[in-house]
Design a protein around this motif. Structure first.
Motif, PDB file in Angstrom:
ATOM      1  N   ARG A  17       0.581  -1.366  -0.307  1.00  0.00           N
ATOM      2  CA  ARG A  17       0.363  -0.351   0.094  1.00  0.00           C
ATOM      3  C   ARG A  17       0.642   1.315   0.172  1.00  0.00           C
ATOM      4  NH1 ARG A  17      -3.246  -2.393   5.001  1.00  0.00           N
ATOM      5  NH2 ARG A  17      -0.986  -2.826   5.451  1.00  0.00           N
ATOM      6  N   LEU A  34       1.524   2.946  -3.553  1.00  0.00           N
ATOM      7  CA  LEU A  34       0.657   4.332  -3.732  1.00  0.00           C
ATOM      8  C   LEU A  34       0.527   4.993  -3.484  1.00  0.00           C
ATOM      9  CD1 LEU A  34      -2.330   1.068  -3.511  1.00  0.00           C
ATOM     10  CD2 LEU A  34      -0.869   1.697  -5.625  1.00  0.00           C
ATOM     11  N   CYS A  85       0.887   6.544   3.810  1.00  0.00           N
ATOM     12  CA  CYS A  85      -0.300   5.764   4.065  1.00  0.00           C
ATOM     13  C   CYS A  85      -0.927   5.273   5.437  1.00  0.00           C
ATOM     14  CB  CYS A  85      -0.082   4.161   3.715  1.00  0.00           C
ATOM     15  SG  CYS A  85      -1.474   2.950   3.553  1.00  0.00           S
ATOM     16  N   ARG A  86      -2.382   5.142   5.393  1.00  0.00           N
ATOM     17  CA  ARG A  86      -2.604   5.758   6.816  1.00  0.00           C
ATOM     18  C   ARG A  86      -3.625   4.444   7.270  1.00  0.00           C
ATOM     19  NH1 ARG A  86       0.857   7.940   9.578  1.00  0.00           N
ATOM     20  NH2 ARG A  86       1.612  10.296   8.962  1.00  0.00           N
ATOM     21  N   THR A  87      -3.174   3.635   6.251  1.00  0.00           N
ATOM     22  CA  THR A  87      -4.373   2.232   5.798  1.00  0.00           C
ATOM     23  C   THR A  87      -5.963   2.654   5.779  1.00  0.00           C
ATOM     24  OG1 THR A  87      -4.421   1.622   8.234  1.00  0.00           O
ATOM     25  CG2 THR A  87      -2.254   1.115   7.140  1.00  0.00           C
ATOM     26  N   PHE A  88      -6.557   3.201   5.601  1.00  0.00           N
ATOM     27  CA  PHE A  88      -7.569   3.403   5.395  1.00  0.00           C
ATOM     28  C   PHE A  88      -8.506   2.731   4.423  1.00  0.00           C
ATOM     29  CE2 PHE A  88      -6.081   7.955   5.586  1.00  0.00           C
ATOM     30  CZ  PHE A  88      -5.945   8.562   6.195  1.00  0.00           C
ATOM     31  N   SER A  89      -7.889   2.096   3.507  1.00  0.00           N
ATOM     32  CA  SER A  89      -8.355   0.513   2.701  1.00  0.00           C
ATOM     33  C   SER A  89      -9.210   1.213   1.725  1.00  0.00           C
ATOM     34  CB  SER A  89      -9.582  -0.027   3.936  1.00  0.00           C
ATOM     35  OG  SER A  89      -8.317  -1.275   5.120  1.00  0.00           O
ATOM     36  N   ASP A  90      -9.272   2.540   1.486  1.00  0.00           N
ATOM     37  CA  ASP A  90      -9.887   3.061   0.628  1.00  0.00           C
ATOM     38  C   ASP A  90      -9.346   2.446  -0.863  1.00  0.00           C
ATOM     39  OD1 ASP A  90     -12.152   4.628   1.783  1.00  0.00           O
ATOM     40  OD2 ASP A  90     -10.176   6.103   0.981  1.00  0.00           O
ATOM     41  N   CYS A  91      -7.925   1.854  -1.269  1.00  0.00           N
ATOM     42  CA  CYS A  91      -7.485   0.668  -2.822  1.00  0.00           C
ATOM     43  C   CYS A  91      -8.286  -0.616  -2.570  1.00  0.00           C
ATOM     44  CB  CYS A  91      -6.211   1.164  -2.724  1.00  0.00           C
ATOM     45  SG  CYS A  91      -5.582   0.390  -0.552  1.00  0.00           S
ATOM     46  N   GLY A 135      -6.647   2.370  -5.659  1.00  0.00           N
ATOM     47  CA  GLY A 135      -5.287   3.740  -6.129  1.00  0.00           C
ATOM     48  C   GLY A 135      -5.925   4.480  -4.993  1.00  0.00           C
ATOM     49  N   CYS A 136      -4.654   5.186  -4.428  1.00  0.00           N
ATOM     50  CA  CYS A 136      -4.830   6.097  -3.375  1.00  0.00           C
ATOM     51  C   CYS A 136      -5.949   6.939  -3.230  1.00  0.00           C
ATOM     52  CB  CYS A 136      -3.667   6.071  -2.951  1.00  0.00           C
ATOM     53  SG  CYS A 136      -3.076   7.055  -1.319  1.00  0.00           S
ATOM     54  N   PRO A 154      -7.078   8.941  -0.926  1.00  0.00           N
ATOM     55  CA  PRO A 154      -7.120   9.949  -0.041  1.00  0.00           C
ATOM     56  C   PRO A 154      -6.221  10.729  -0.459  1.00  0.00           C
ATOM     57  CG  PRO A 154      -6.975   7.909   1.224  1.00  0.00           C
ATOM     58  CD  PRO A 154      -7.086   7.763   0.041  1.00  0.00           C
TER      59      PRO A 154
HETATM   60  S1  SF4 Z   1      -6.149   3.813  -0.100  1.00  0.00           S
HETATM   61 FE1  SF4 Z   1      -6.035   4.726   2.336  1.00  0.00          FE
HETATM   62  S2  SF4 Z   1      -4.731   1.735   2.552  1.00  0.00           S
HETATM   63 FE2  SF4 Z   1      -4.483   2.189   0.210  1.00  0.00          FE
HETATM   64  S3  SF4 Z   1      -2.642   3.555   0.248  1.00  0.00           S
HETATM   65 FE3  SF4 Z   1      -3.862   4.784   0.517  1.00  0.00          FE
HETATM   66  S4  SF4 Z   1      -4.123   5.745   2.555  1.00  0.00           S
HETATM   67 FE4  SF4 Z   1      -2.757   3.425   1.751  1.00  0.00          FE
END
Ligand code: SF4
Ligand code: FMN
Length: 483
Positions: free
Chosen positions: A419, A422, A443-449, A460-461, A463
């Motif tokens: 992640r 990205l 990356c704060r691991t929001f999981s939108d990807c 895709g990232c 945020p």
């Molecule tokens: S969408 Fe969230 S989890 Fe994925 S790369 Fe971006 S910050 Fe990380």
């Protein structure tokens, strides 16, 4: 469980250390980043006949954004250029490429066939060009393509069309397996082996140095490693469950001499998890709990965990698998765990679950530590195999400190980023070369990807990457999340 503290709220490595110690999480890190030639991240290593000048790896990261016929697109080229810009000398897979159209996990996955050869060669070329533009030379890179069949998780037309290695008491009801006709026959397996070999030949023509014969994340060949209950030449004994690998490797050696072979392996697994129904309310997913597996004991449906207690790791077969690989000339193995579809917290630890997941059942650092510890044990058991570690992105600001510690203490050979590539592809190279970390890109691991592709949108990232942040897809994603 203690309340989970956000990594961004731990201001120093010492605070991070106190936090993990207080929670009895077995995770070490270095306080000081070593920069320049002495950096453990920048040490050369020879693998597959090439000397790579750093220990950085980019994991396979698919974008659900190919053409309907499995070719490449502009966003894909952009992602592969980003991989090149990361500075990593090991590019693991680029992204999953299906060896047959019906083996795709989504209608926009790459298909490695003759028709798409030009497109895939362009991805490879763009990656190399970008790397050369930034670092002057791309001869010291090792680039592999990841070959896959999605098995239980095939969605070539957008809906599940599973093809499984065996009937699974817990996964079948979740993933629409209702009949033995959905179990792949031995003849189909043989044809599929030929498809893997043909795809490897094409990979070589498109510029790959190696192919990853993917055995992870619940996809078909990973599922075969747990096919204890299957009869015939591809199930039952360890020898039978690894026969597909041996046959594919023999075919590649015969038909694509000089092409190296690697494997991405889910080195351990757990039973499937689900959101706790008692704690799932309205729009909020409850924390993950294991599916009730008591009626399935001994649990003979997975690889790398104990049949009597399938929430405990057993590395005896994974060690045998690495030894088998070494005997077949497989020098490189990329370690992962579990599956994003049925136990994502062990595969890609995150604070915020994707829409088809569950809230964290444990501090995500426990998941990171688990993968790091397994990698270290496997490295000790098989020192001759070059291992790539996964699941570092959740470490965020302390990714470089933990990565440096793992490399310095020989717990791993390469640190892979998934992640994080990205949002911040050059994070490790930046710190190892003395540049300040750019916290806005972490990356704060929001999981939108992951949430986006679960709803048919490209990954895709969203945020943090302006390309996605300001797209129409972002508006759609926001509306979906509100619902
Ligand atoms: S969408 Fe969230 S989890 Fe994925 S790369 Fe971006 S910050 Fe990380
Ligand atoms: C959007 C997305 C796409 C991914 N695509 C692939 C893939 O094509 N092949 C693969 O083996 N793993 C894939 N993964 C898993 C990652 O390679 C990696 O193992 C996982 O994200 C954990 O590493 P991290 O903590 O650095 O993100 C994907 C993960 C995400 C979030």
């Amino acid at each position: 469980m203690y309340p989970i503290r956000r990594i961004a709220s731990l201001p120093t490595p010492q605070d991070f250390r106190s936090y993990v110690r207080e929670r009895v999480i077995d995770l070490e890190l270095d306080d000081q980043i070593i920069t320049g030639r002495g950096s453990p991240l920048l040490q050369p290593v020879t693998v597959c006949g090439k000397t790579l000048t750093n220990r950085l790896c980019v994991h396979a990261m698919e974008g659900w954004d190919g053409t309907p016929t499995g070719g490449s697109t502009e966003p894909m080229l952009r992602r592969w250029r980003k991989f090149g810009r990361s500075g990593a000398k090991l590019i693991w897979g680029g992204e999953a490429m299906a060896v047959v159209p019906e083996g795709r996990a989504n209608p926009n996955q790459l298909i490695l066939n003759e028709a798409n050869l030009g497109d895939i060669a362009r991805l490879r070329a763009a990656l190399g060009e970008e790397h050369r533009a930034h670092f002057g030379n791309s001869d010291d890179m090792l680039v592999g393509f990841q070959l896959t069949h999605s098995g239980r998780f095939c969605r070539p037309r957008g809906v599940l069309e599973p093809l499984v290695a065996f009937r699974h008491p817990l996964l079948d009801p979740k993933f629409k397996v209702t009949s033995d006709a959905q179990v792949i026959s031995d003849d189909q397996v043989k044809r599929l082996i030929d498809a893997y070999i043909a795809a490897a030949v094409l990979a070589r023509r498109a510029g790959a140095d190696f192919v990853d014969v993917k055995h992870c994340h619940g996809y078909l060949l990973h599922e075969f490693l747990g096919a204890h209950t299957r009869r015939g030449p591809y199930g039952g004994s360890f020898e039978n469950r690894t026969r597909i690998l041996r046959e594919i490797v023999a075919g590649i050696r015969a038909q694509a001499p000089g092409l190296h072979v690697g494997v991405r392996l889910s080195a351990f697994d757990f039973v499937p998890f689900k959101p706790d129904p008692q704690r799932t309310t309205g729009g909020t997913l409850g924390p993950g709990i294991p599916e009730d597996y008591q009626r399935c004991l001994p649990y003979r449906y997975s690889f790398g965990n104990r049949p009597e207690q399938p929430l405990e790791i057993d590395l005896s077969e994974p060690v045998k698998f690495l030894e088998l690989g070494a005997s077949l000339g497989i020098e490189l193995v990329n370690l992962s765990a579990g599956s994003p579809y049925y136990n994502p917290h062990i595969q890609r630890p995150a604070l915020f679950p994707p829409s088809d997941g569950y809230a964290p059942p444990e501090d995500p650092l426990v998941g990171v530590a688990r993968q790091i510890s397994v990698a270290r044990q496997l490295k000790q058991a098989c020192p001759g195999v070059r291992l790539v570690g996964s699941a570092y992105s959740y470490l965020q600001d302390y990714l470089p400190h933990v990565a440096q510690h793992c490399l310095r203490t020989e717990g791993i050979d390469f640190v892979g980023i998934g992640r994080m590539v990205l949002s911040y592809p050059s994070i490790l190279l930046d710190v190892a070369t003395g540049r300040d970390i750019d916290r806005k890109k972490i990356c704060r691991t929001f999981s939108d990807c992951t949430t986006a592709p679960r709803h048919g949108l490209p990954s895709g990232c969203y945020p943090l990457d302006d390309y996605y942040k300001h797209s129409q897809d972002m508006v759609t994603l926001r509306n979906l999340k509100k619902k």
